[in-house]
Design a protein around this motif. Sequence first.
Motif, PDB file in Angstrom:
ATOM      1  N   ARG A  12      39.008 -21.803 -13.545  1.00 15.47           N
ATOM      2  CA  ARG A  12      40.001 -20.557 -13.315  1.00 15.47           C
ATOM      3  C   ARG A  12      41.438 -20.641 -13.487  1.00 15.47           C
ATOM      4  NH1 ARG A  12      36.458 -17.671  -9.239  1.00 15.47           N
ATOM      5  NH2 ARG A  12      34.914 -17.160 -10.281  1.00 15.47           N
ATOM      6  N   ILE A  13      42.031 -21.951 -13.873  1.00  9.82           N
ATOM      7  CA  ILE A  13      43.622 -22.097 -13.828  1.00  9.82           C
ATOM      8  C   ILE A  13      43.859 -22.219 -15.280  1.00  9.82           C
ATOM      9  CG2 ILE A  13      43.811 -22.515 -11.498  1.00  9.82           C
ATOM     10  CD1 ILE A  13      43.620 -25.338 -12.159  1.00  9.82           C
ATOM     11  N   THR A  14      42.909 -21.668 -16.109  1.00  6.88           N
ATOM     12  CA  THR A  14      43.371 -21.775 -17.435  1.00  6.88           C
ATOM     13  C   THR A  14      45.040 -21.501 -17.732  1.00  6.88           C
ATOM     14  OG1 THR A  14      41.246 -21.174 -18.215  1.00  6.88           O
ATOM     15  CG2 THR A  14      42.928 -21.217 -19.932  1.00  6.88           C
ATOM     16  N   SER A  15      45.492 -20.588 -16.894  1.00  4.82           N
ATOM     17  CA  SER A  15      46.852 -19.876 -17.096  1.00  4.82           C
ATOM     18  C   SER A  15      48.050 -21.152 -16.789  1.00  4.82           C
ATOM     19  CB  SER A  15      47.061 -18.730 -16.221  1.00  4.82           C
ATOM     20  OG  SER A  15      46.870 -19.184 -14.891  1.00  4.82           O
ATOM     21  N   LEU A  16      47.592 -22.276 -16.175  1.00  7.04           N
ATOM     22  CA  LEU A  16      48.388 -23.011 -15.777  1.00  7.04           C
ATOM     23  C   LEU A  16      48.701 -24.005 -16.691  1.00  7.04           C
ATOM     24  CD1 LEU A  16      47.532 -23.811 -11.972  1.00  7.04           C
ATOM     25  CD2 LEU A  16      49.173 -22.176 -12.738  1.00  7.04           C
ATOM     26  N   ASN A  17      47.970 -24.217 -17.694  1.00 10.63           N
ATOM     27  CA  ASN A  17      48.261 -24.917 -18.894  1.00 10.63           C
ATOM     28  C   ASN A  17      49.620 -24.735 -19.693  1.00 10.63           C
ATOM     29  OD1 ASN A  17      45.950 -26.695 -19.213  1.00 10.63           O
ATOM     30  ND2 ASN A  17      44.626 -25.070 -19.696  1.00 10.63           N
TER      31      ASN A  17
END
Length: 599
Positions: free
Chosen positions: A587-592
């Motif tokens: 769920r934290i793909t956006s933190l890449n």
Amino acid sequence: MDQAMRAAAKPAPTAAGDATRVAGEGEAGPQSRETDGFQLVIDALKLNGLDTIFGLPGIPITDLTRRMQANGMRVISFRHEQNAGYAASIAGFMTGKPGICLTVSAPGFLNGLTALAHATTNCFPMILISGSSEREVVDLQQGDYEEMDQLAIARPHAKAAFRVLHAEDIGVGVARAIRAAVSGRPGGVYLDLPAKLFPQAMDAEAGRQSLIKVVDPAPRQIPAPDAVKRAVDLLRSAKRPLIVLGKGAAYAQADADIRALVERTGIPYLPMSMAKGLLPDTHEQSASAARSYVLPEADVVMMIGARLNWLLSHGKGKTWGGATSKSWGGQRFVQIDISPQEADSNVRIDAPVVGDIGSCVSAMLAAIGTGFPKPPAEWLDAIAERRTKNVAKMAESLAKNPVPMNYHSALGVVRDIVRANPDAFLVNEGANALDHTRAVVDMFKPRKRLDVGTWGVMGIGMGYSVAAAVVGGQQVIAVEGDSAFGFSGMECETICRYGLPVCVVILNNNGVYRGDEVNPTGGRDPSPLVFVKGARYEKLMEAFGGVGVMAATPAELRSAMEEAIRSRKPTLINAVIDEKAGTESGRITSLNPSAKKKQ
Ligand code: ADP
Ligand code: TPW
């Protein structure tokens, strides 16, 4: 320390032969007029009810582990100190007493240090006790065996760090470590015990006198009445109130009062991951299934033992209804926390309530009395509508039976098994394996869900499982990504050696996040994100006498889990799922970083 007591201590014998003679291989028994450092460490811990040690022996603590066991302590010996450290950290969370990890010097200490930092970050009480080499040699950097300035290295990662040089100070050292670990905001404490300390002999009676049974190690901290009133007034003014329960609320063991506060106010609540089960996830006020609706829409949010860190998007931005990724969503916050410095760390806190959660929640209950107005029906109805819709959507996806299995078809089984065994602990790590399990598997009792915590760290799995089985005495179900499991998999031997009722379920998709990546150059090395295809993880448990099962369908998974729980045998189920299942970082793909660039 009293002078007479100090004088009673003898200098440490230097030669190994002397040490044997004075300490009698560490057997300063009850009749002996002398005691020694080994015995005083044991007595100090036992006096304070600390009788379970997670560690790994070697110079200079081998005899300490032996004598601890001989003195009736439970010594759980691991294959790697990091896992022993994670076990200690979660034992601290579960019990409110500091979990103890015991390691050798330099490399063993460093292996344990990750877990100590993890404990500090997660506000879990833990004490890392490491043997260390000779101060004089270390300080002159003369190259001692396993030389390292451990105290200095531990300090930035710990809430406090102490070293004991004299046997008569062991009582004080242990007492200070306990107080530092559990009082106020709990955290990790380092206790440095140089090799020379252990064989130091002193008069047994003076030794006994030097020990401290810590009185009231985690004193209650009563909130100020005006802070409570300010918080209650703000809550009363809300049109769309929300309560967020964090793992601090679970840790506080104020379960009945927290439930009463939620139910008496009628305010919908959102449990953070490790607060799941504080109230049963099926509770009608749970807003978990409407999370993305309630966060931006709420007007007053009461945080109880939860920080507005990355896990809550720092209390601002689009998650909270802000116009941009950094802007305030307009919420007003109440924050109940033991740390007076937590408020305003990310956004303005309008009503901080500083104190221990038990005292704060009971003060809030008293201030509210019986006359708290139920939140407006439009708010509750809007949440109920979203929840019903999302629960139906989830049920639909759980009912599917794709070949190969995906996360949902496997986790539908875990969900049923956990519902039927609400006392079981659920240990959980991975990326997709974590996110889907958290969303799918309901918890029914407090402090049963144990997971990666504030760092989202991989590697807690088997250490947590051992601690939950040893300290909690209940069945453990560990739902693991195949990558996550690899960080601590060798502890399957530990699980088998101690015969622990641990059922490991690996959601195996052949890699980190998923298993279908290829090397874009066409070269012979595999992608950095994939593992050996079709790996037979279940054989690892079989290798040590446990049960290994490969499960390719939900029916196979169900019968293997049921049998594991019935038999209480160490079991590893290799649940083979689609290697294309899973998204990068869950769920934290956006933190890449590359995703951030695109934003
Ligand atoms: P989560 O990850 O579940 O959101 P956090 O670890 O971010 O939870 O927050 C836990 C908070 O609980 C910390 O700010 C800590 O100071 C607080 N806390 C821990 N124990 C207590 C206690 N007994 N009383 C009050 N606050 C506590
Ligand atoms: C100590 C980075 C986050 S999640 C993950 C890694 C390596 C593994 C994800 O794959 P897994 O689960 O476990 O197979 P799944 O279901 O998504 O396929 N090192 C540490 N901590 C972290 N968080 C990482 C690396 C990471």
